[in-house]
Design a protein around this motif. Sequence first.
Motif, short mmCIF file in Angstrom:
data_model
loop_
_atom_site.label_atom_id
_atom_site.label_comp_id
_atom_site.label_asym_id
_atom_site.label_seq_id
_atom_site.Cartn_x
_atom_site.Cartn_y
_atom_site.Cartn_z
N THR A 18 0.82 -1.20 0.00
CA THR A 18 0.00 0.00 0.00
C THR A 18 0.86 1.26 0.00
N SER A 19 1.95 1.23 0.75
CA SER A 19 2.84 2.38 0.79
C SER A 19 3.52 2.61 -0.55
N ALA A 20 3.77 1.54 -1.29
CA ALA A 20 4.42 1.67 -2.60
C ALA A 20 3.46 2.15 -3.69
N PHE A 27 0.96 2.89 -11.46
CA PHE A 27 1.62 1.74 -12.11
C PHE A 27 2.42 2.15 -13.35
N THR A 28 2.93 3.39 -13.34
CA THR A 28 3.78 3.84 -14.45
C THR A 28 5.26 3.69 -14.12
N LYS A 29 5.59 3.46 -12.85
CA LYS A 29 6.98 3.25 -12.42
C LYS A 29 7.15 1.76 -12.13
N ALA A 30 8.11 1.15 -12.80
CA ALA A 30 8.25 -0.31 -12.76
C ALA A 30 8.55 -0.87 -11.37
N LEU A 31 9.60 -0.39 -10.73
CA LEU A 31 10.01 -0.98 -9.45
C LEU A 31 8.93 -0.86 -8.37
N PRO A 32 8.38 0.34 -8.14
CA PRO A 32 7.32 0.41 -7.13
C PRO A 32 6.10 -0.44 -7.50
N SER A 33 5.82 -0.57 -8.78
CA SER A 33 4.69 -1.39 -9.22
C SER A 33 4.93 -2.86 -8.90
N VAL A 34 6.15 -3.32 -9.09
CA VAL A 34 6.50 -4.70 -8.73
C VAL A 34 6.37 -4.90 -7.23
N VAL A 35 6.82 -3.92 -6.45
CA VAL A 35 6.70 -4.00 -4.99
C VAL A 35 5.23 -4.12 -4.59
N VAL A 36 4.36 -3.37 -5.25
CA VAL A 36 2.92 -3.44 -4.96
C VAL A 36 2.39 -4.84 -5.22
#
Length: 110
Positions: A18-20, A27-36
């Motif tokens: 949730t924080s990510a 969902f336009t940034k890859a790394l934070p999207s993967v973390v989510v």
Amino acid sequence: MKNWLFLAIAIIGEVVATSALKSSEGFTKALPSVVVVVGYGVAFYFLSLALKAIPVGIAYAIWAGLGIVLVTAIAWAFHGQKLDAWAFLGMGLIVSGVAVLNLLSKAGTH
């Protein structure tokens, strides 16, 4: 006891995911999207394990209550969210409600 550990892992996974979400920028940034996606996967997997022994109402109350407080604390620390006295009072009431449910209520017994 391991079921409570599973619940704790589920809560941590949900809080991280949730924080990510904010950092994923829709969902336009890859790394934070993967973390989510991974965080929610971990959260729901471990929640399903915890629910083998912990009643769903109790588990969800703990999940939601601690999740709200932890996500709000992270938003305050890392995203500049402002908290006033009413926010702290509300979070205190949430934590108090979870404590009452777990310590005093017989709803959690099988």
